[in-house]
Design a protein around this motif. Structure first.
Motif, PDB file in Angstrom:
ATOM      1  N   LYS A   1       0.963  -1.224   0.153  1.00 30.80           N
ATOM      2  CA  LYS A   1       0.050   0.039   0.062  1.00 30.80           C
ATOM      3  C   LYS A   1       0.789   1.071  -0.020  1.00 30.80           C
ATOM      4  N   LEU A   2       0.544   2.028  -0.745  1.00 29.48           N
ATOM      5  CA  LEU A   2       1.168   3.635  -0.916  1.00 29.48           C
ATOM      6  C   LEU A   2       0.887   4.286   0.463  1.00 29.48           C
ATOM      7  N   TRP A   3      -0.351   4.351   0.986  1.00 24.91           N
ATOM      8  CA  TRP A   3      -0.648   5.000   2.184  1.00 24.91           C
ATOM      9  C   TRP A   3      -0.970   4.077   3.277  1.00 24.91           C
ATOM     10  N   ASP A   4      -0.303   4.142   4.151  1.00 21.23           N
ATOM     11  CA  ASP A   4      -0.544   3.277   5.365  1.00 21.23           C
ATOM     12  C   ASP A   4       0.201   3.997   6.581  1.00 21.23           C
ATOM     13  N   TYR A   5       0.310   3.113   7.979  1.00 24.79           N
ATOM     14  CA  TYR A   5       0.914   3.628   8.978  1.00 24.79           C
ATOM     15  C   TYR A   5       2.159   3.999   8.765  1.00 24.79           C
ATOM     16  N   GLN A   6       3.193   3.205   7.982  1.00 27.49           N
ATOM     17  CA  GLN A   6       4.533   3.822   7.680  1.00 27.49           C
ATOM     18  C   GLN A   6       4.768   4.904   7.071  1.00 27.49           C
ATOM     19  N   THR A   7       3.796   5.294   6.130  1.00 27.23           N
ATOM     20  CA  THR A   7       3.843   6.360   5.208  1.00 27.23           C
ATOM     21  C   THR A   7       3.621   7.473   6.270  1.00 27.23           C
ATOM     22  N   LYS A   8       2.615   7.480   6.847  1.00 28.35           N
ATOM     23  CA  LYS A   8       2.102   8.667   7.820  1.00 28.35           C
ATOM     24  C   LYS A   8       3.389   8.833   8.880  1.00 28.35           C
ATOM     25  N   ARG A   9       4.057   7.807   9.221  1.00 31.49           N
ATOM     26  CA  ARG A   9       5.208   8.051  10.207  1.00 31.49           C
ATOM     27  C   ARG A   9       6.346   8.884   9.483  1.00 31.49           C
ATOM     28  N   ILE A  10       6.662   8.453   8.278  1.00 31.82           N
ATOM     29  CA  ILE A  10       7.721   8.831   7.661  1.00 31.82           C
ATOM     30  C   ILE A  10       7.314  10.505   7.270  1.00 31.82           C
ATOM     31  N   LEU A  11       6.202  10.774   6.740  1.00 29.10           N
ATOM     32  CA  LEU A  11       5.734  12.098   6.409  1.00 29.10           C
ATOM     33  C   LEU A  11       5.974  12.874   7.647  1.00 29.10           C
ATOM     34  N   ILE A  12       5.656  12.418   8.521  1.00 32.17           N
ATOM     35  CA  ILE A  12       5.373  13.301   9.909  1.00 32.17           C
ATOM     36  C   ILE A  12       6.832  13.821  10.086  1.00 32.17           C
ATOM     37  N   ASN A  13       7.688  12.793  10.456  1.00 33.11           N
ATOM     38  CA  ASN A  13       9.082  12.876  10.720  1.00 33.11           C
ATOM     39  C   ASN A  13       9.740  13.811   9.458  1.00 33.11           C
ATOM     40  N   LEU A  14       9.272  13.826   8.353  1.00 36.02           N
ATOM     41  CA  LEU A  14       9.852  14.822   7.262  1.00 36.02           C
ATOM     42  C   LEU A  14       9.499  16.087   7.498  1.00 36.02           C
ATOM     43  N   ALA A  15       8.244  16.264   7.740  1.00 33.65           N
ATOM     44  CA  ALA A  15       7.571  17.290   7.938  1.00 33.65           C
ATOM     45  C   ALA A  15       7.786  18.258   8.914  1.00 33.65           C
ATOM     46  N   ILE A  16       8.180  17.853  10.262  1.00 36.02           N
ATOM     47  CA  ILE A  16       8.650  18.596  11.329  1.00 36.02           C
ATOM     48  C   ILE A  16       9.934  19.548  11.047  1.00 36.02           C
ATOM     49  N   PRO A  17      10.947  19.092  10.575  1.00 32.96           N
ATOM     50  CA  PRO A  17      12.028  19.926  10.199  1.00 32.96           C
ATOM     51  C   PRO A  17      12.024  20.916   9.156  1.00 32.96           C
ATOM     52  N   ILE A  18      11.305  20.182   8.128  1.00 33.85           N
ATOM     53  CA  ILE A  18      11.090  21.041   6.971  1.00 33.85           C
ATOM     54  C   ILE A  18      10.174  22.389   7.066  1.00 33.85           C
ATOM     55  N   LEU A  19       8.848  22.176   7.865  1.00 33.23           N
ATOM     56  CA  LEU A  19       8.274  23.241   8.181  1.00 33.23           C
ATOM     57  C   LEU A  19       8.947  24.134   9.079  1.00 33.23           C
ATOM     58  N   THR A  20       9.767  23.733   9.883  1.00 32.68           N
ATOM     59  CA  THR A  20      10.448  24.880  10.881  1.00 32.68           C
ATOM     60  C   THR A  20      11.462  25.381  10.126  1.00 32.68           C
ATOM     61  N   GLY A  21      12.237  25.028   9.097  1.00 29.06           N
ATOM     62  CA  GLY A  21      13.059  25.305   8.264  1.00 29.06           C
ATOM     63  C   GLY A  21      12.383  26.566   7.333  1.00 29.06           C
ATOM     64  N   GLY A  22      11.199  26.103   6.934  1.00 27.17           N
ATOM     65  CA  GLY A  22      10.605  26.811   5.807  1.00 27.17           C
ATOM     66  C   GLY A  22      10.064  28.222   6.471  1.00 27.17           C
ATOM     67  N   ILE A  23       9.385  27.892   7.732  1.00 27.41           N
ATOM     68  CA  ILE A  23       8.822  29.212   8.467  1.00 27.41           C
ATOM     69  C   ILE A  23      10.333  30.188   8.757  1.00 27.41           C
ATOM     70  N   LEU A  24      11.359  29.520   8.960  1.00 30.58           N
ATOM     71  CA  LEU A  24      12.668  30.208   9.471  1.00 30.58           C
ATOM     72  C   LEU A  24      13.146  31.189   8.123  1.00 30.58           C
ATOM     73  N   CYS A  25      12.987  30.421   7.126  1.00 32.20           N
ATOM     74  CA  CYS A  25      13.741  30.908   5.779  1.00 32.20           C
ATOM     75  C   CYS A  25      12.667  32.414   5.299  1.00 32.20           C
ATOM     76  N   VAL A  26      11.424  32.093   5.515  1.00 29.98           N
ATOM     77  CA  VAL A  26      10.435  33.137   5.215  1.00 29.98           C
ATOM     78  C   VAL A  26      10.958  34.386   6.265  1.00 29.98           C
ATOM     79  N   THR A  27      10.807  34.160   7.339  1.00 29.49           N
ATOM     80  CA  THR A  27      11.228  35.034   8.384  1.00 29.49           C
ATOM     81  C   THR A  27      12.379  35.710   7.858  1.00 29.49           C
ATOM     82  N   LEU A  28      13.475  35.084   7.679  1.00 29.04           N
ATOM     83  CA  LEU A  28      14.702  35.833   7.228  1.00 29.04           C
ATOM     84  C   LEU A  28      14.790  36.521   6.121  1.00 29.04           C
ATOM     85  N   LEU A  29      13.776  35.779   5.070  1.00 29.21           N
ATOM     86  CA  LEU A  29      13.599  36.494   3.780  1.00 29.21           C
ATOM     87  C   LEU A  29      13.083  38.014   3.985  1.00 29.21           C
ATOM     88  N   SER A  30      11.870  38.075   4.859  1.00 29.49           N
ATOM     89  CA  SER A  30      11.325  39.334   5.255  1.00 29.49           C
ATOM     90  C   SER A  30      12.360  40.292   5.727  1.00 29.49           C
TER      91      SER A  30
END
Length: 205
Positions: free
Chosen positions: A100-129
């Motif tokens: 399956k493409l979407w299962d519990y393992q997919t959710k776990r990996i996406l959550i762990n990917l998203a936390i640093p990426i979203l943090t970095g994205g917000i920081l980059c937007v702040t620095l850009l401003s």
């Protein structure tokens, strides 16, 4: 004969355990396509940033607000194209492996990917401003690398290696600020292509 059957049974058990604890349907073509999109984006970004520079100086570059908007559009389009290609190729790999493409393992990996990426994205937007444009390329590499390392425990080991390489490149880019775009092209472009080729050859994905 019995020993060979015993070894095969152990392999089957290991495969079942891997499928239950890790996301293993990653596609090498996803990495290759993301790398190609990144190299194209880097070329377009270079033309956008440096085409109007009279005296080319990588340490001091004047970027207009219009150019910044263009760079943001380039980044957004590159991200969307990479995600679309990644989903397409990963779905094909999952179907080949009857997973399956979407299962519990997919959710776990996406959550762990998203936390640093979203943090970095917000920081980059702040620095850009605040006009701190030179730090954007290094930080995107560093936070992307951190997200890969963070998610690697739920997927294949090659992801961790890619993440560590991205972090090293990001730190180098932070020191050689004027060459951030070059490091960005190497990190998101060349490294992704190399990673994709290795995945294709090793896992036939």
């Amino acid at each position: 004969m019995e020993q060979q059957k015993y070894i095969e049974d152990l392999k089957d058990i290991r495969d079942i355990m891997n499928r239950s604890s890790k996301f293993i349907s990653l596609s090498g073509m996803s990495g290759i396509s993301a790398g190609v999109f990144a190299l194209i984006a880097a070329f377009v970004a270079y033309k956008t940033v440096y085409v109007e520079q009279v005296d080319l100086d990588y340490n001091t570059i004047l970027i207009s607000s219009d150019s910044i908007m263009k760079l943001m559009v380039i980044g957004a389009v590159t991200l969307l194209c990479s995600i679309a290609a990644g989903v397409l190729f990963t779905k094909r790999t999952a179907q080949k492996k009857k997973q399956k493409l979407w299962d519990y393992q997919t959710k776990r990996i996406l959550i762990n990917l998203a936390i640093p990426i979203l943090t970095g994205g917000i920081l980059c937007v702040t620095l850009l401003s605040h006009g701190l444009i030179g730090l954007i390329a290094p930080l995107t590499l560093i936070f992307y690398g951190l997200s890969l390392v963070n998610a690697s425990k739920y997927t294949l080991g090659e992801v961790r290696s890619l993440g560590l390489a991205e972090i090293v490149l990001g730190l180098l880019a932070a020191y050689f600020v004027g060459f951030g775009l070059l490091f960005w092209a190497i990190g998101f472009g060349v490294l992704h292509i190399v990673y994709g080729v290795v995945m294709q050859l090793k896992y036939k994905s």
